[in-house]
Design a protein around this motif. Structure first.
Motif, mmCIF file in Angstrom:
data_model
loop_
_atom_site.group_PDB
_atom_site.id
_atom_site.type_symbol
_atom_site.label_atom_id
_atom_site.label_comp_id
_atom_site.label_asym_id
_atom_site.label_seq_id
_atom_site.Cartn_x
_atom_site.Cartn_y
_atom_site.Cartn_z
ATOM 1 N N LYS A 68 0.865 -1.193 -0.058
ATOM 2 C CA LYS A 68 -0.044 -0.138 0.032
ATOM 3 C C LYS A 68 0.898 1.115 -0.009
ATOM 4 N N THR B 203 -9.067 2.038 -6.623
ATOM 5 C CA THR B 203 -7.666 1.553 -6.347
ATOM 6 C C THR B 203 -7.144 0.433 -7.164
ATOM 7 N N GLY C 103 -1.056 3.963 -6.432
ATOM 8 C CA GLY C 103 -0.550 3.009 -5.311
ATOM 9 C C GLY C 103 0.897 2.671 -5.466
ATOM 10 N N GLU D 214 -5.308 -3.624 -0.906
ATOM 11 C CA GLU D 214 -4.711 -3.157 0.408
ATOM 12 C C GLU D 214 -4.894 -1.484 0.153
ATOM 13 N N GLN D 215 -4.779 -1.060 -0.998
ATOM 14 C CA GLN D 215 -4.994 0.277 -1.064
ATOM 15 C C GLN D 215 -6.376 0.824 -0.741
#
Length: 195
Positions: free
Chosen positions: A55, A84, A147, A88-89
């Protein structure tokens, strides 16, 4: 199905990228209705983010700042989506939105109202999604968080997740064409840094 006419977007620039990248320029694009040169349909926002633990926190902070800015300054009550390139982002942006709601009452009130927004029985609320699960959702303004950036060793890890897999360009095309009026691309890298 071969699409040759594109009507969703109110700015030819927004679809022009997809036209050249994915359709070899075969789409006929409706020319811009308004020649408003002050309004940039695609705006690149460069930040000094790092890629760690899959991230980019600095980028996520910038996305939340942009959400706040749009909510407070939009002229036509535009709808908003955030996309994204990995899950995770998406998660870190959602965490930072929660944090901002906790710290900033005005942001919280605007955000809660925007998240549950319905028009003509259709959910047009603010969303945060990754490339994998953004499908039919269209919004006036879409904020992308790329990201990927230099890691702690100064290397750009250019695996680009699901974009690199089979059908990745189709996912990107779907994502880019979600925007009706404007795209913000929040990124930490210059194109030249990609091999």
């Amino acid at each position: 199905a071969n699409i040759t006419y594109h009507y969703r977007s109110s700015n030819e620039e927004l679809i022009d990228f997809s036209n050249k990248a994915f359709y070899s320029g075969t789409l006929q694009i409706a020319p811009n209705v308004s020649k408003n040169l002050k309004h940039k349909p695609i705006e690149r926002v460069l930040v000094d983010g790092k890629w760690a633990d899959r991230k980019n926190v600095i980028e996520a902070e910038k996305v939340v700042e942009l959400i706040g800015q749009v909510l407070k300054t939009r002229k036509n009550n535009e709808t908003i989506g955030v996309i994204t390139f990995n899950v995770e982002q998406e998660n870190i942006i959602e965490d930072l939105i929660d944090k901002k709601c906790f710290e900033d009452d005005e942001f919280r009130n605007l955000y809660i109202k925007e998240s549950s927004r319905v028009e003509n029985n259709e959910d047009v609320g603010l969303f945060v999604k990754n490339l994998e699960n953004v499908q039919g959702d269209e919004r006036d303004i879409v904020i992308f968080s790329v990201g990927y950036a230099r890691n702690e060793y100064g290397k750009v890890n250019a695996t680009f997740g699901s974009l690199s897999n089979e059908g990745g360009e189709n996912r990107l095309n779907v994502a880019i064409t979600r925007a009706k009026k404007k795209i913000y691309v929040v990124t930490s890298i210059e194109p030249e840094e990609l091999k």
